[in-house]
Design an enzyme around this catalytic site. Structure first.
Site, PDB file in Angstrom:
ATOM      1  N   ARG A 115      24.362  36.057  41.522  1.00 21.84           N
ATOM      2  CA  ARG A 115      24.258  37.512  41.694  1.00 21.84           C
ATOM      3  C   ARG A 115      25.639  38.125  41.956  1.00 21.84           C
ATOM      4  O   ARG A 115      26.217  38.760  41.101  1.00 21.84           O
ATOM      5  CB  ARG A 115      23.274  37.824  42.842  1.00 21.84           C
ATOM      6  CG  ARG A 115      22.822  39.267  42.908  1.00 21.84           C
ATOM      7  CD  ARG A 115      23.802  40.184  43.592  1.00 21.84           C
ATOM      8  NE  ARG A 115      24.103  39.802  44.968  1.00 21.84           N
ATOM      9  CZ  ARG A 115      25.081  40.367  45.680  1.00 21.84           C
ATOM     10  NH1 ARG A 115      25.843  41.312  45.166  1.00 21.84           N
ATOM     11  NH2 ARG A 115      25.337  39.957  46.911  1.00 21.84           N
ATOM     12  N   ASP A 116      26.207  37.851  43.108  1.00 22.71           N
ATOM     13  CA  ASP A 116      27.484  38.471  43.463  1.00 22.71           C
ATOM     14  C   ASP A 116      28.574  37.996  42.500  1.00 22.71           C
ATOM     15  O   ASP A 116      29.490  38.748  42.156  1.00 22.71           O
ATOM     16  CB  ASP A 116      27.852  38.095  44.916  1.00 22.71           C
ATOM     17  CG  ASP A 116      28.692  39.154  45.596  1.00 22.71           C
ATOM     18  OD1 ASP A 116      29.236  40.018  44.893  1.00 22.71           O
ATOM     19  OD2 ASP A 116      28.816  39.101  46.835  1.00 22.71           O
ATOM     20  N   HIS A 174      29.317  37.069  55.194  1.00 21.41           N
ATOM     21  CA  HIS A 174      29.460  37.161  53.724  1.00 21.41           C
ATOM     22  C   HIS A 174      30.915  37.556  53.463  1.00 21.41           C
ATOM     23  O   HIS A 174      31.265  38.737  53.526  1.00 21.41           O
ATOM     24  CB  HIS A 174      28.463  38.212  53.225  1.00 21.41           C
ATOM     25  CG  HIS A 174      28.506  38.505  51.766  1.00 21.41           C
ATOM     26  ND1 HIS A 174      27.512  38.105  50.889  1.00 21.41           N
ATOM     27  CD2 HIS A 174      29.398  39.190  51.000  1.00 21.41           C
ATOM     28  CE1 HIS A 174      27.795  38.525  49.669  1.00 21.41           C
ATOM     29  NE2 HIS A 174      28.934  39.194  49.716  1.00 21.41           N
ATOM     30  N   HIS A 226      34.399  37.755  51.287  1.00 20.14           N
ATOM     31  CA  HIS A 226      35.155  37.677  50.032  1.00 20.14           C
ATOM     32  C   HIS A 226      36.557  37.171  50.393  1.00 20.14           C
ATOM     33  O   HIS A 226      36.968  37.204  51.554  1.00 20.14           O
ATOM     34  CB  HIS A 226      35.169  39.049  49.342  1.00 20.14           C
ATOM     35  CG  HIS A 226      33.843  39.371  48.704  1.00 20.14           C
ATOM     36  ND1 HIS A 226      33.606  39.236  47.366  1.00 20.14           N
ATOM     37  CD2 HIS A 226      32.672  39.779  49.253  1.00 20.14           C
ATOM     38  CE1 HIS A 226      32.344  39.558  47.099  1.00 20.14           C
ATOM     39  NE2 HIS A 226      31.748  39.898  48.239  1.00 20.14           N
ATOM     40  N   CYS A 282      32.850  42.839  43.647  1.00 19.44           N
ATOM     41  CA  CYS A 282      31.884  43.942  43.654  1.00 19.44           C
ATOM     42  C   CYS A 282      32.384  44.986  42.672  1.00 19.44           C
ATOM     43  O   CYS A 282      33.526  45.426  42.771  1.00 19.44           O
ATOM     44  CB  CYS A 282      31.746  44.539  45.051  1.00 19.44           C
ATOM     45  SG  CYS A 282      30.632  45.963  45.050  1.00 19.44           S
ATOM     46  N   ASN A 332      33.669  35.895  46.093  1.00 21.34           N
ATOM     47  CA  ASN A 332      33.216  35.362  47.382  1.00 21.34           C
ATOM     48  C   ASN A 332      33.995  34.084  47.660  1.00 21.34           C
ATOM     49  O   ASN A 332      34.498  33.439  46.754  1.00 21.34           O
ATOM     50  CB  ASN A 332      31.737  34.965  47.307  1.00 21.34           C
ATOM     51  CG  ASN A 332      30.840  36.157  47.107  1.00 21.34           C
ATOM     52  OD1 ASN A 332      30.601  36.566  46.001  1.00 21.34           O
ATOM     53  ND2 ASN A 332      30.355  36.708  48.202  1.00 21.34           N
TER      54      ASN A 332
HETATM   55  P1  HMG Z   1      20.794  56.625  40.654  1.00 20.63           P
HETATM   56  O1  HMG Z   1      21.390  57.019  39.342  1.00 20.63           O
HETATM   57  O2  HMG Z   1      21.140  57.443  41.856  1.00 20.63           O
HETATM   58  O3  HMG Z   1      19.202  56.460  40.604  1.00 20.63           O
HETATM   59  O4  HMG Z   1      21.176  55.119  40.942  1.00 20.63           O
HETATM   60  P2  HMG Z   1      18.047  57.257  40.014  1.00 20.63           P
HETATM   61  O5  HMG Z   1      16.862  56.959  40.866  1.00 20.63           O
HETATM   62  O6  HMG Z   1      18.437  58.713  39.797  1.00 20.63           O
HETATM   63  O7  HMG Z   1      17.809  56.597  38.565  1.00 20.63           O
HETATM   64  C1  HMG Z   1      18.739  56.696  37.510  1.00 20.63           C
HETATM   65  C2  HMG Z   1      18.344  55.747  36.386  1.00 20.63           C
HETATM   66  O8  HMG Z   1      18.376  54.398  36.851  1.00 20.63           O
HETATM   67  C3  HMG Z   1      16.922  55.972  35.896  1.00 20.63           C
HETATM   68  O9  HMG Z   1      16.915  55.607  34.526  1.00 20.63           O
HETATM   69  C4  HMG Z   1      16.113  54.970  36.674  1.00 20.63           C
HETATM   70  O10 HMG Z   1      14.922  54.593  36.034  1.00 20.63           O
HETATM   71  C5  HMG Z   1      17.078  53.803  36.723  1.00 20.63           C
HETATM   72  P3  HMG Z   1      16.972  56.671  33.336  1.00 20.63           P
HETATM   73  O11 HMG Z   1      15.742  57.510  33.546  1.00 20.63           O
HETATM   74  O12 HMG Z   1      18.238  57.476  33.568  1.00 20.63           O
HETATM   75  O13 HMG Z   1      16.976  55.842  32.106  1.00 20.63           O
HETATM   76  N1  HMG Z   1      16.836  52.956  37.902  1.00 20.63           N
HETATM   77  C6  HMG Z   1      16.629  51.631  37.834  1.00 20.63           C
HETATM   78  N2  HMG Z   1      16.594  50.777  36.796  1.00 20.63           N
HETATM   79  C7  HMG Z   1      16.350  49.485  37.098  1.00 20.63           C
HETATM   80  N3  HMG Z   1      16.159  49.026  38.351  1.00 20.63           N
HETATM   81  C8  HMG Z   1      16.197  49.859  39.395  1.00 20.63           C
HETATM   82  C9  HMG Z   1      16.437  51.225  39.152  1.00 20.63           C
HETATM   83  N4  HMG Z   1      16.543  52.294  39.966  1.00 20.63           N
HETATM   84  C10 HMG Z   1      16.770  53.343  39.189  1.00 20.63           C
HETATM   85  N5  HMG Z   1      16.017  49.387  40.626  1.00 20.63           N
HETATM   86  C11 HMG Z   1      20.831  52.948  41.912  1.00 20.63           C
HETATM   87  C12 HMG Z   1      20.772  54.456  42.128  1.00 20.63           C
HETATM   88  C13 HMG Z   1      20.733  52.304  43.268  1.00 20.63           C
HETATM   89  C14 HMG Z   1      19.702  52.541  41.016  1.00 20.63           C
HETATM   90  C15 HMG Z   1      22.186  52.641  41.242  1.00 20.63           C
HETATM   91  O14 HMG Z   1      23.202  53.191  42.015  1.00 20.63           O
HETATM   92  C16 HMG Z   1      22.441  51.164  41.088  1.00 20.63           C
HETATM   93  O15 HMG Z   1      21.741  50.460  40.390  1.00 20.63           O
HETATM   94  N6  HMG Z   1      23.506  50.680  41.705  1.00 20.63           N
HETATM   95  C17 HMG Z   1      23.898  49.271  41.584  1.00 20.63           C
HETATM   96  C18 HMG Z   1      24.640  48.869  42.779  1.00 20.63           C
HETATM   97  C19 HMG Z   1      24.971  47.394  42.728  1.00 20.63           C
HETATM   98  O16 HMG Z   1      24.284  46.588  42.126  1.00 20.63           O
HETATM   99  N7  HMG Z   1      26.092  47.066  43.406  1.00 20.63           N
HETATM  100  C20 HMG Z   1      26.503  45.699  43.545  1.00 20.63           C
HETATM  101  C21 HMG Z   1      25.641  44.961  44.516  1.00 20.63           C
HETATM  102  S1  HMG Z   1      26.051  45.292  46.224  1.00 20.63           S
HETATM  103  C22 HMG Z   1      27.330  44.189  46.579  1.00 20.63           C
HETATM  104  O17 HMG Z   1      27.824  43.519  45.702  1.00 20.63           O
HETATM  105  C23 HMG Z   1      27.772  44.039  48.002  1.00 20.63           C
HETATM  106  C24 HMG Z   1      27.234  42.746  48.644  1.00 20.63           C
HETATM  107  O18 HMG Z   1      27.613  41.605  47.918  1.00 20.63           O
HETATM  108  C25 HMG Z   1      27.769  42.621  50.087  1.00 20.63           C
HETATM  109  C26 HMG Z   1      29.286  42.789  50.182  1.00 20.63           C
HETATM  110  O19 HMG Z   1      30.027  42.004  49.576  1.00 20.63           O
HETATM  111  O20 HMG Z   1      29.677  43.728  50.872  1.00 20.63           O
HETATM  112  C27 HMG Z   1      25.709  42.774  48.709  1.00 20.63           C
HETATM  113 MG    MG Z   2      29.550  40.593  48.070  1.00 22.04          MG
END
Ligand code: HMG
Ligand code: MG
Length: 297
Positions: free
Chosen positions: A13-14, A205, A207, A238, A247
Site C-alpha cells: 500500500r504505502d 510508522h 519514513h 506519500c 518507509n
Molecule cells: P474528494 O474529491 O473530496 O471526494 O476526494 P468526493 O467525495 O467529492 O468524490 C470525488 C470523486 O471520487 C467521485 O468520483 C467519487 O465517487 C470518488 P466522480 O463522481 O468524480 O467520478 N470517490 C471514490 N472512489 C473510490 N473510492 C473511494 C472514493 N471516494 C470518493 N473511497 C478522497 C476525497 C478522500 C476520496 C480523495 O481525496 C482521495 O482518494 N485521496 C487519496 C488519499 C491517499 O490515498 N493518500 C495516501 C494514503 S495516506 C498516507 O500515505 C499516509 C500514511 O502512510 C501515514 C503516514 O505516512 O503519515 C497512512
Molecule cells: Mg506512510
C-alpha cells in the site's frame, strides 16, 4: 520484557502507492502472496481511495478478494470514507484503516478536507464497521513535521490520536510522514501520546528520508512501543508529501529486532524472496542496508 514485536507490512500500500508506474494486478497479487508466506501478522493490501487521486491503488478491493487468506493473518485495506469502507465490506474484508493528520494543510492536500471534517466522515464508518464486525486502525500523519506547516505540536498529535481511540480504533499508527524526525523529537511526541492512549494501542510508522527511521524505532522501543509499520525494500512515500522517501525497510527493522532479542515470527528467507520479487518488477534497488550487505556476501 515483552519480547514480541508486531511488524505491519505496508509495502503493497504505502510502497506501491508512490511508484510512478502502475503495477499490474497479477504482479501485485504475486507480491502479496509472497508477503503472506513470510509470516507477517498484519499486511496492508492496498487502499480503496479515488483512482483519480491514486491510480496505483486501483482495484485494491479486487486484490483482497483474490488473495489467499490464512486465518491468523490480518489483511487490511485503507479506506478514507464510507465509499471506501463499502468497497472493503463487499469483498469480505475484516480490517480497514482510516487516516487523518495532525496538520490541517496536509489533511487538506491528502484527503481534501479539514481534520474535523475527516472525523465527520469517519463517524458513519465506525457505525457501519460495527455492524459488520470490522476492526478499524487509525493513522495520524505528520506526527513530528508537516511538509506544508513545518514542526507539528506534540499536543495536537496526542489529541488527534485520542480522538481516533475514542471513536473506536483498536490501534493508532503514528505517521512520521516525511522522515525528518530525530529520536529526541520522536520521544517528546510519544511521551504526549502515551499520556492519553495506552502504549499497547500505539504503533510507529517511520519514513526514512533522512536515514533516522531505525534510530527512531530504537527510541520508540525504549519507551515501550511494540508495533511498527514498514515496507519491504524500503518502498514507498506519500503522493501528497513531496520529497518524502519510502518507509523504513522491513528487512532492517527485522534485523534490528532480532539482533535485540525480540521475536517477530517473520521468516527471513521468505521475506527476502518477496523483496527480490518486487524490486525486480519495479526495476529498482532494494533500499534495505541489511539486504545490501547480506546480498554482497
Ligand atoms: P474528494 O474529491 O473530496 O471526494 O476526494 P468526493 O467525495 O467529492 O468524490 C470525488 C470523486 O471520487 C467521485 O468520483 C467519487 O465517487 C470518488 P466522480 O463522481 O468524480 O467520478 N470517490 C471514490 N472512489 C473510490 N473510492 C473511494 C472514493 N471516494 C470518493 N473511497 C478522497 C476525497 C478522500 C476520496 C480523495 O481525496 C482521495 O482518494 N485521496 C487519496 C488519499 C491517499 O490515498 N493518500 C495516501 C494514503 S495516506 C498516507 O500515505 C499516509 C500514511 O502512510 C501515514 C503516514 O505516512 O503519515 C497512512
Ligand atoms: Mg506512510
Amino acid at each position: 520484557m515483552n519480547d514480541f514485536v508486531k511488524v505491519v507490512e505496508v509495502g503493497a500500500r504505502d510502497g506501491l502507492q508512490n511508484e510512478k508506474s502502475v503495477i499490474e494486478f497479477a504482479q501485485r497479487l504475486t507480491f502479496l502472496n509472497l508477503l503472506v508466506d513470510s509470516g507477517f501478522q498484519s499486511i496492508e493490501v492496498g487502499s480503496c481511495v479515488s483512482p483519480r487521486w491514486v491510480p496505483q491503488m486501483d482495484k485494491s478491493a479486487e486484490l483482497y478478494a483474490a488473495l489467499a487468506k490464512p486465518e491468523q493473518i490480518s489483511l487490511s485495506l485503507l479506506t478514507p470514507n464510507l465509499k471506501g469502507l463499502e468497497a472493503a465490506i463487499a469483498v469480505g474484508c475484516k480490517e480497514v484503516a482510516v487516516f487523518t493528520a495532525a496538520s490541517e494543510a496536509f489533511t487538506q492536500k491528502n484527503i481534501n478536507c479539514s481534520i474535523q471534517q475527516s472525523f465527520d466522515r469517519f463517524q458513519p464508518m465506525f457505525e457501519l464497521a460495527k455492524q459488520h464486525e470490522i476492526k478499524i486502525r487509525g493513522y495520524v500523519s505528520c506526527v513530528v513535521d508537516c511538509p506544508y506547516e513545518g514542526a507539528v505540536a506534540a499536543q495536537k498529535v496526542a489529541s488527534v490520536a485520542k480522538q481516533l481511540l475514542d471513536l473506536g480504533c483498536y490501534e493508532i499508527s503514528l505517521g512520521e510522514t516525511i522522515g525528518t524526525a530525530s529520536p529526541i523529537r520522536v520521544r517528546k511526541m510519544l511521551e504526549q501520546c502515551i499520556e492519553v492512549v495506552p502504549i499497547e494501542q500505539l504503533a510507529g510508522h517511520f519514513h526514512d528520508t533522512y536515514g533516522m527511521a531505525i534510530a527512531n524505532i530504537q527510541e520508540s522501543l525504549n519507551l515501550g512501543l511494540r508495533v511498527f509499520d514498514s515496507s519491504i525494500a524500503g518502498l514507498g512515500g506519500c503522493p501528497y508529501a513531496k520529497g518524502a522517501s519510502g518507509n523504513v525497510a522491513t528487512e532492517d527493522v527485522v534485523y534490528l529486532l532480532e539482533q535485540s532479542g525480540f521475536n517477530t515470527d517473520i521468516d527471513v528467507a521468505a521475506m527476502l524472496k518477496a523483496g527480490a520479487y518486487i524490486t525486480s518488477v519495479l526495476q529498482r534497488e532494494n533500499q534495505s542496508n541489511f539486504v545490501k550487505a547480506y546480498g554482497a556476501k
